[in-house]
Design a protein around this motif. Structure first.
Motif, PDB file in Angstrom:
ATOM      1  N   SER A   2       0.863  -1.170   0.144  1.00 57.15           N
ATOM      2  CA  SER A   2       0.066   0.023  -0.119  1.00 57.15           C
ATOM      3  C   SER A   2       0.846   1.105   0.013  1.00 57.15           C
ATOM      4  O   SER A   2       1.836   1.262   0.754  1.00 57.15           O
ATOM      5  CB  SER A   2      -0.967  -0.059   1.188  1.00 57.15           C
ATOM      6  OG  SER A   2      -1.552   1.348   1.169  1.00 57.15           O
ATOM      7  N   ASN A   3       0.509   2.282  -0.804  1.00 59.01           N
ATOM      8  CA  ASN A   3       1.224   3.519  -0.854  1.00 59.01           C
ATOM      9  C   ASN A   3       0.595   4.413  -0.054  1.00 59.01           C
ATOM     10  O   ASN A   3       0.671   5.740  -0.400  1.00 59.01           O
ATOM     11  CB  ASN A   3       1.426   3.998  -2.160  1.00 59.01           C
ATOM     12  CG  ASN A   3       0.322   4.206  -3.032  1.00 59.01           C
ATOM     13  OD1 ASN A   3      -1.041   3.781  -2.706  1.00 59.01           O
ATOM     14  ND2 ASN A   3       0.331   4.866  -4.230  1.00 59.01           N
ATOM     15  N   LYS A   4      -0.604   4.119   0.880  1.00 53.65           N
ATOM     16  CA  LYS A   4      -1.423   5.165   1.574  1.00 53.65           C
ATOM     17  C   LYS A   4      -0.490   5.523   2.731  1.00 53.65           C
ATOM     18  O   LYS A   4       0.203   4.673   3.467  1.00 53.65           O
ATOM     19  CB  LYS A   4      -2.730   4.427   1.970  1.00 53.65           C
ATOM     20  CG  LYS A   4      -3.648   4.435   0.804  1.00 53.65           C
ATOM     21  CD  LYS A   4      -5.017   3.732   1.217  1.00 53.65           C
ATOM     22  CE  LYS A   4      -6.059   3.602   0.040  1.00 53.65           C
ATOM     23  NZ  LYS A   4      -7.105   2.991   0.430  1.00 53.65           N
ATOM     24  N   PRO A   5      -0.680   6.879   3.384  1.00 55.06           N
ATOM     25  CA  PRO A   5       0.038   7.240   4.584  1.00 55.06           C
ATOM     26  C   PRO A   5      -0.473   6.500   5.639  1.00 55.06           C
ATOM     27  O   PRO A   5      -1.817   6.087   5.922  1.00 55.06           O
ATOM     28  CB  PRO A   5      -0.686   8.671   4.693  1.00 55.06           C
ATOM     29  CG  PRO A   5      -0.891   9.137   3.364  1.00 55.06           C
ATOM     30  CD  PRO A   5      -1.465   7.941   2.595  1.00 55.06           C
ATOM     31  N   LEU A   6       0.414   5.932   6.597  1.00 55.91           N
ATOM     32  CA  LEU A   6       0.139   5.322   7.765  1.00 55.91           C
ATOM     33  C   LEU A   6       0.428   6.265   8.821  1.00 55.91           C
ATOM     34  O   LEU A   6       1.501   6.693   9.198  1.00 55.91           O
ATOM     35  CB  LEU A   6       0.752   4.251   7.719  1.00 55.91           C
ATOM     36  CG  LEU A   6       0.721   3.266   9.207  1.00 55.91           C
ATOM     37  CD1 LEU A   6      -0.796   2.646   9.311  1.00 55.91           C
ATOM     38  CD2 LEU A   6       1.561   2.078   9.157  1.00 55.91           C
ATOM     39  N   GLU A   7      -0.642   6.522   9.702  1.00 57.13           N
ATOM     40  CA  GLU A   7      -0.484   7.229  11.083  1.00 57.13           C
ATOM     41  C   GLU A   7      -0.211   6.292  12.225  1.00 57.13           C
ATOM     42  O   GLU A   7      -0.631   5.456  12.540  1.00 57.13           O
ATOM     43  CB  GLU A   7      -1.850   7.961  11.399  1.00 57.13           C
ATOM     44  CG  GLU A   7      -1.495   9.075  12.621  1.00 57.13           C
ATOM     45  CD  GLU A   7      -3.062   9.663  12.804  1.00 57.13           C
ATOM     46  OE1 GLU A   7      -2.956  11.040  12.572  1.00 57.13           O
ATOM     47  OE2 GLU A   7      -3.855   9.152  13.497  1.00 57.13           O
ATOM     48  N   LYS A   8       1.164   6.963  12.770  1.00 61.92           N
ATOM     49  CA  LYS A   8       1.622   6.251  13.954  1.00 61.92           C
ATOM     50  C   LYS A   8       1.619   7.067  15.088  1.00 61.92           C
ATOM     51  O   LYS A   8       1.521   8.397  14.760  1.00 61.92           O
ATOM     52  CB  LYS A   8       3.083   5.686  13.578  1.00 61.92           C
ATOM     53  CG  LYS A   8       3.084   4.839  12.564  1.00 61.92           C
ATOM     54  CD  LYS A   8       4.469   4.358  12.092  1.00 61.92           C
ATOM     55  CE  LYS A   8       4.536   3.205  11.093  1.00 61.92           C
ATOM     56  NZ  LYS A   8       5.948   2.464  11.055  1.00 61.92           N
ATOM     57  N   SER A   9       1.745   6.686  16.298  1.00 63.38           N
ATOM     58  CA  SER A   9       2.098   7.656  17.373  1.00 63.38           C
ATOM     59  C   SER A   9       3.263   7.167  18.299  1.00 63.38           C
ATOM     60  O   SER A   9       3.651   6.239  18.306  1.00 63.38           O
ATOM     61  CB  SER A   9       0.730   7.559  18.267  1.00 63.38           C
ATOM     62  OG  SER A   9       0.671   6.121  18.992  1.00 63.38           O
ATOM     63  N   VAL A  10       3.942   8.317  19.012  1.00 60.91           N
ATOM     64  CA  VAL A  10       4.922   8.021  19.849  1.00 60.91           C
ATOM     65  C   VAL A  10       4.531   8.675  21.094  1.00 60.91           C
ATOM     66  O   VAL A  10       3.800   9.775  21.173  1.00 60.91           O
ATOM     67  CB  VAL A  10       6.188   8.562  19.192  1.00 60.91           C
ATOM     68  CG1 VAL A  10       6.208  10.069  18.957  1.00 60.91           C
ATOM     69  CG2 VAL A  10       7.439   8.146  19.928  1.00 60.91           C
ATOM     70  N   ARG A  11       5.039   8.048  22.204  1.00 64.52           N
ATOM     71  CA  ARG A  11       4.942   8.783  23.528  1.00 64.52           C
ATOM     72  C   ARG A  11       6.206   9.653  24.039  1.00 64.52           C
ATOM     73  O   ARG A  11       7.374   9.027  23.872  1.00 64.52           O
ATOM     74  CB  ARG A  11       4.601   7.865  24.486  1.00 64.52           C
ATOM     75  CG  ARG A  11       4.337   8.179  25.814  1.00 64.52           C
ATOM     76  CD  ARG A  11       3.745   7.266  26.803  1.00 64.52           C
ATOM     77  NE  ARG A  11       2.421   6.940  26.542  1.00 64.52           N
ATOM     78  CZ  ARG A  11       1.551   6.047  27.081  1.00 64.52           C
ATOM     79  NH1 ARG A  11       2.022   5.573  28.321  1.00 64.52           N
ATOM     80  NH2 ARG A  11       0.332   5.828  26.614  1.00 64.52           N
TER      81      ARG A  11
END
Length: 216
Positions: A2-11
């Motif tokens: 997939s070339n869709k953006p992937l949202e990630k999170s960091v603390r």
């Protein structure tokens, strides 16, 4: 793939300021925690509380974390508590920040605790009181809406000893007749008819005389 953006999170840990007005002493009667509206900075919001007796009143003004320039001149800075983007995460971050302020400040139980929210600050004040079960003597919701996810069970810890005041301007440009009807029904249901409504002549503005009149 997939070339869709992937949202990630960091603390990570973060630091934020807050402002206070007057000194907390042995003779302080009232401790205020006041939540400004969108576009404010806490240090300027405190001007609405500077007519309160400084010996009796200690005011804490948390600072909304998301700052931005108010216009194209890039001179004046305002701030926002929340937007529709990643709202749940931002609520958690703000609640943790408010918890840190409460831990930092020595607020004894023998003082009147007043939680005051104005405009967008109403949503943050209401969430904090509801989710952290903050017991206060007064809860003041001024020209703002109660978040839709909150209900009557979120405020049962307040009991009958908390004075709840809802302040509305009769010329508030953000408050249509339809929204006023919705907010009134919401507050009636959530607070079981115990909230006192005060309608003043004016728009979406803070009036010092109304703040001064809140002192018991």
């Amino acid at each position: 793939m997939s070339n869709k953006p992937l949202e990630k999170s960091v603390r990570y840990s973060s630091t934020n300021t807050y402002e206070t007005l007057n000194e907390l002493t042995d003779i302080t009667k009232n401790v205020w925690i006041v939540f400004h509206g969108i576009g404010y900075l806490s240090k300027y919001f405190l001007k609405y509380f500077d007519e309160l007796n400084p010996e009796d009143n200690y005011i804490i003004a948390p600072q909304a974390p998301s700052k931005y320039y108010l216009n194209n001149s890039y001179k004046h800075v305002g701030a926002s508590w929340l937007t529709k983007e990643n709202t749940e995460t931002e609520i958690i971050n703000n609640l943790n920040y408010l918890d840190a302020i409460l831990e930092e400040e020595t607020i004894l139980s023998n003082r009147n605790l007043i939680i005051f929210g104005y405009s967008q600050g109403v949503s943050m004040a209401a969430r904090w009181v509801a989710q952290r079960k903050i017991v206060c003597n007064q809860l003041v919701l001024y020209a703002g809406g109660i978040p839709n996810e909150l209900n009557a069970t979120d405020f049962t810890h307040l009991g009958n000893t908390t004075q709840i005041t809802i302040i509305i301007g009769n010329k508030d440009e953000y408050l249509t007749k339809e929204r006023l009807s919705i907010e009134r029904e919401k507050s009636r249901t959530i607070f079981n008819g115990k909230a006192k409504e005060h309608i003043f002549d004016g728009g979406h503005i803070v009036k010092k005389e109304l703040i001064n009149s809140l002192i018991i």
